[in-house]
Scaffold this motif. Structure first.
Motif, PDB file in Angstrom:
ATOM      1  N   GLU A 114      -1.958 -10.948 -10.799  1.00 30.13           N
ATOM      2  CA  GLU A 114      -2.475 -10.155  -9.682  1.00 30.13           C
ATOM      3  C   GLU A 114      -1.399  -9.935  -8.624  1.00 30.13           C
ATOM      4  N   GLN A 115      -0.621 -10.987  -8.337  1.00 33.16           N
ATOM      5  CA  GLN A 115       0.447 -10.860  -7.348  1.00 33.16           C
ATOM      6  C   GLN A 115       1.517  -9.880  -7.819  1.00 33.16           C
ATOM      7  N   MET A 116       1.879  -9.951  -9.095  1.00 34.75           N
ATOM      8  CA  MET A 116       2.914  -9.066  -9.626  1.00 34.75           C
ATOM      9  C   MET A 116       2.485  -7.603  -9.522  1.00 34.75           C
ATOM     10  N   ILE A 117       1.224  -7.324  -9.877  1.00 34.69           N
ATOM     11  CA  ILE A 117       0.711  -5.958  -9.774  1.00 34.69           C
ATOM     12  C   ILE A 117       0.680  -5.517  -8.313  1.00 34.69           C
ATOM     13  N   ASP A 118       0.204  -6.386  -7.441  1.00 38.03           N
ATOM     14  CA  ASP A 118       0.074  -6.052  -6.026  1.00 38.03           C
ATOM     15  C   ASP A 118       1.430  -5.756  -5.397  1.00 38.03           C
ATOM     16  N   ILE A 119       2.426  -6.596  -5.683  1.00 37.67           N
ATOM     17  CA  ILE A 119       3.733  -6.479  -5.036  1.00 37.67           C
ATOM     18  C   ILE A 119       4.596  -5.394  -5.678  1.00 37.67           C
ATOM     19  N   CYS A 120       4.577  -5.297  -7.010  1.00 37.23           N
ATOM     20  CA  CYS A 120       5.518  -4.425  -7.727  1.00 37.23           C
ATOM     21  C   CYS A 120       4.951  -3.054  -8.088  1.00 37.23           C
ATOM     22  N   VAL A 121       3.630  -2.960  -8.253  1.00 37.07           N
ATOM     23  CA  VAL A 121       3.042  -1.728  -8.779  1.00 37.07           C
ATOM     24  C   VAL A 121       2.249  -0.957  -7.724  1.00 37.07           C
ATOM     25  N   LEU A 122       1.453  -1.677  -6.927  1.00 34.07           N
ATOM     26  CA  LEU A 122       0.554  -1.006  -5.987  1.00 34.07           C
ATOM     27  C   LEU A 122       1.231  -0.642  -4.669  1.00 34.07           C
ATOM     28  N   THR A 123       2.544  -0.521  -4.688  1.00 36.21           N
ATOM     29  CA  THR A 123       3.280  -0.089  -3.493  1.00 36.21           C
ATOM     30  C   THR A 123       3.434   1.425  -3.446  1.00 36.21           C
ATOM     31  N   THR A 124       3.056   2.118  -4.511  1.00 36.66           N
ATOM     32  CA  THR A 124       3.134   3.575  -4.493  1.00 36.66           C
ATOM     33  C   THR A 124       2.279   4.127  -3.356  1.00 36.66           C
ATOM     34  N   ALA A 125       2.758   5.177  -2.731  1.00 39.95           N
ATOM     35  CA  ALA A 125       2.038   5.768  -1.600  1.00 39.95           C
ATOM     36  C   ALA A 125       0.840   6.607  -2.055  1.00 39.95           C
ATOM     37  N   ASN A 126       0.745   6.848  -3.372  1.00 37.21           N
ATOM     38  CA  ASN A 126      -0.341   7.679  -3.897  1.00 37.21           C
ATOM     39  C   ASN A 126      -1.622   6.854  -4.020  1.00 37.21           C
ATOM     40  N   GLU A 127      -2.537   7.062  -3.077  1.00 37.89           N
ATOM     41  CA  GLU A 127      -3.776   6.276  -3.062  1.00 37.89           C
ATOM     42  C   GLU A 127      -4.608   6.502  -4.316  1.00 37.89           C
ATOM     43  N   LYS A 128      -4.625   7.733  -4.844  1.00 34.20           N
ATOM     44  CA  LYS A 128      -5.407   8.029  -6.049  1.00 34.20           C
ATOM     45  C   LYS A 128      -4.874   7.238  -7.235  1.00 34.20           C
ATOM     46  N   THR A 129      -3.550   7.141  -7.345  1.00 33.41           N
ATOM     47  CA  THR A 129      -2.961   6.353  -8.423  1.00 33.41           C
ATOM     48  C   THR A 129      -3.316   4.884  -8.274  1.00 33.41           C
ATOM     49  N   ARG A 130      -3.260   4.365  -7.043  1.00 36.08           N
ATOM     50  CA  ARG A 130      -3.616   2.967  -6.816  1.00 36.08           C
ATOM     51  C   ARG A 130      -5.066   2.706  -7.222  1.00 36.08           C
ATOM     52  N   GLU A 131      -5.945   3.652  -6.877  1.00 34.75           N
ATOM     53  CA  GLU A 131      -7.358   3.485  -7.212  1.00 34.75           C
ATOM     54  C   GLU A 131      -7.569   3.495  -8.727  1.00 34.75           C
ATOM     55  N   LEU A 132      -6.896   4.407  -9.433  1.00 29.86           N
ATOM     56  CA  LEU A 132      -7.011   4.462 -10.891  1.00 29.86           C
ATOM     57  C   LEU A 132      -6.519   3.167 -11.529  1.00 29.86           C
ATOM     58  N   ILE A 133      -5.407   2.642 -11.026  1.00 27.24           N
ATOM     59  CA  ILE A 133      -4.859   1.399 -11.572  1.00 27.24           C
ATOM     60  C   ILE A 133      -5.830   0.249 -11.342  1.00 27.24           C
ATOM     61  N   ARG A 134      -6.349   0.132 -10.118  1.00 29.04           N
ATOM     62  CA  ARG A 134      -7.281  -0.963  -9.819  1.00 29.04           C
ATOM     63  C   ARG A 134      -8.524  -0.883 -10.696  1.00 29.04           C
ATOM     64  N   ASN A 135      -9.106   0.302 -10.811  1.00 26.64           N
ATOM     65  CA  ASN A 135     -10.333   0.454 -11.579  1.00 26.64           C
ATOM     66  C   ASN A 135     -10.106   0.189 -13.062  1.00 26.64           C
ATOM     67  N   ASN A 136      -8.976   0.639 -13.579  1.00 29.34           N
ATOM     68  CA  ASN A 136      -8.677   0.403 -14.995  1.00 29.34           C
ATOM     69  C   ASN A 136      -8.445  -1.074 -15.283  1.00 29.34           C
ATOM     70  N   LEU A 137      -7.937  -1.795 -14.278  1.00 33.43           N
ATOM     71  CA  LEU A 137      -7.661  -3.226 -14.464  1.00 33.43           C
ATOM     72  C   LEU A 137      -8.934  -4.072 -14.456  1.00 33.43           C
TER      73      LEU A 137
END
Length: 339
Positions: free
Chosen positions: A237-260
Motif C-alpha cells: 500500500e505504501q509503495m503504491i501510495d508513494i510511487c504510483v498515486l502521485t500522478t496529478a490525474n485524479e481520474k487515473t488515481r480513482e481508476l487505480i484505487r478502484n481496480n486495486l
C-alpha cells in the motif's frame, strides 16, 4: 488525539458534500486551527468528515483557487499562499481537532450514512467470493444492519462502482466468483495504468517518504521471511501510495484505487487462509523504489511491470490451491451461495 469540535451554528440551505467540506476547511484555515505549511491529504480529511475522497479533492481545488492552499513538490496541498516559502508540516491533521459546525456535521452524517457500514459489507463480500458466487438480498442486508433500503442501495452502488458486485439479468445483486481470469483482467488493467502513473507523477514524489520506504524494504530483505510477510500488505500500500498515486490525474488515481480493491481483498483473504506469500515481492518493490530514487524513471516503471507480472502469477498459483479448500461454513446472513 483531539476530537473534531462541533459548534452549534444556525442551519444553512442544503449543500453538496464538496461545499460542506470546503466550508469546514476554509473556516479552520482562516480561524488558525490549521497552521500555515500544514500538508493536507485527501484521505485523512475524508476519514474525519466520514465522506469519500472526491468531495475533499474538489474542496481543496476550490481553496487553491482562492489562494488558501497551494500545491508543492509532494503529495497533497500546503496551507497558505504559493509564494510564502513555507516548509511542509506533515503532522497528522487529526491531531489538530477540526472545528465543525453542527449543521455541517449533521449534513455530512445524513449524506454519508452508507459509509458507516460499507467497510463491513466490503469485508463480508470479499471474504467469500474466492469460494464461488453469492447473491446479496437487499432486505436482509437492511435488516442485518438496521438501516433503510436507500442506505443499502448506496452501499451496493459503491461496491458495483468498485467491481466487487454486479447485477445479473434478473436484477439480483451478485458477488463473485473471483476466478483466475478475473485476476488476470485486474492485473492487465494494473499493468496499463500503474507504470504510466508512476512516470507521470515521478517529479512530484515525496523524496523523504521514498527514502524511508527504501530503508525499510532494504532492512526487511536482510531479515527472516516471516518478518517480510507480516508487513507485506502495508508495504504494498505504501509503495503504491508513494510511487504510483502521485500522478496529478485524479481520474487515473480513482481508476487505480478502484481496480486495486478486489485485488487487495483477494490477497487479504488468501493470506488469511494461511497461503504463503513470496518474499521476493519485497526485493521487487525495493528495486522499484531504488530506481525511482536514482531518477531512473523508465527503469522503475519497467520494474513495476515485472513486479505486477510476478504478483499475478503468484496469486493465480494461490487460487489453484483455494480450489481444493472447502468454502466458508458461515457467511453473513444476507449472503446466499448460488450454485
Amino acid at each position: 488525539m483531539p476530537r473534531p469540535m462541533i459548534r452549534n451554528l444556525p442551519a444553512q440551505t442544503a449543500q453538496r458534500r464538496y461545499e460542506i467540506a470546503e466550508h469546514i476547511l476554509r473556516d479552520n484555515i482562516v480561524g488558525g486551527q490549521l497552521p500555515l505549511g500544514l500538508v493536507l491529504l485527501e484521505g485523512p480529511i475524508a476519514d474525519i468528515l466520514q465522506t469519500s475522497r472526491a468531495p475533499v479533492q474538489r474542496a481543496l481545488l476550490r481553496l487553491e483557487a482562492d489562494g488558501l492552499v497551494h500545491r508543492f513538490q509532494g503529495r497533497g496541498f500546503l496551507v497558505g499562499p504559493q509564494d510564502a516559502g513555507l516548509t511542509p508540516n506533515r503532522t497528522d491533521i487529526k491531531s489538530f481537532g477540526l472545528v465543525i459546525a453542527q449543521h455541517a456535521d449533521e449534513a455530512l452524517q445524513s449524506r454519508s450514512s452508507w459509509a458507516r457500514i460499507y467497510n463491513t459489507v466490503e469485508r463480508d463480500v470479499a471474504g467469500c467470493v474466492v469460494f464461488g458466487q453469492y447473491r446479496i438480498i437487499e432486505i436482509e442486508l437492511a435488516n442485518h444492519f438496521k438501516v433503510s433500503r436507500t442506505v443499502v442501495r448506496d452501499v451496493l452502488s459503491r461496491l458495483q462502482e468498485r467491481g466487487l458486485v454486479r447485477k445479473n439479468q434478473s436484477s439480483h445483486w451478485i458477488a463473485g466468483p473471483l476466478t483466475a481470469q478475473t485476476i488476470k483482467d485486474h492485473f492487465t488493467l494494473r499493468r496499463m495504468l500503474e507504470p504510466a502513473a508512476l512516470k507521470a507523477g515521478a517529479a512530484a514524489v515525496d523524496r523523504e517518504r521514498l527514502t524511508e520506504l527504501f530503508t525499510r524494504l532494504a532492512g526487511l530483505e536482510a531479515s527472516q521471511p516471516v518478518d517480510h510477510l507480516e508487513k507485506l500488505e502495508e508495504l504494498q500500500e505504501q509503495m503504491i501510495d508513494i510511487c504510483v498515486l502521485t500522478t496529478a490525474n485524479e481520474k487515473t488515481r480513482e481508476l487505480i484505487r478502484n481496480n486495486l480493491l478486489p485485488v487487495n481483498a483477494a490477497e487479504r483473504l488468501l493470506r488469511h487462509l494461511g497461503l504463503p506469500d513470496d518474499p521476493t515481492a519485497i526485493t521487487e518493490m525495493r528495486l522499484i523504489v531504488e530506481l525511482l530514487m536514482r531518477g531512473a524513471v523508465d527503469a522503475a516503471a519497467a520494474m513495476l511491470e515485472t513486479h505486477l507480472d510476478a504478483s499475478m502469477k503468484r496469486m493465480i498459483a494461490q487460487m489453484k490451491i483455494v480450489a481444493i479448500i472447502p468454502g466458508p461454513s458461515v457467511t453473513a446472513d444476507y449472503l446466499t451461495h448460488v450454485e
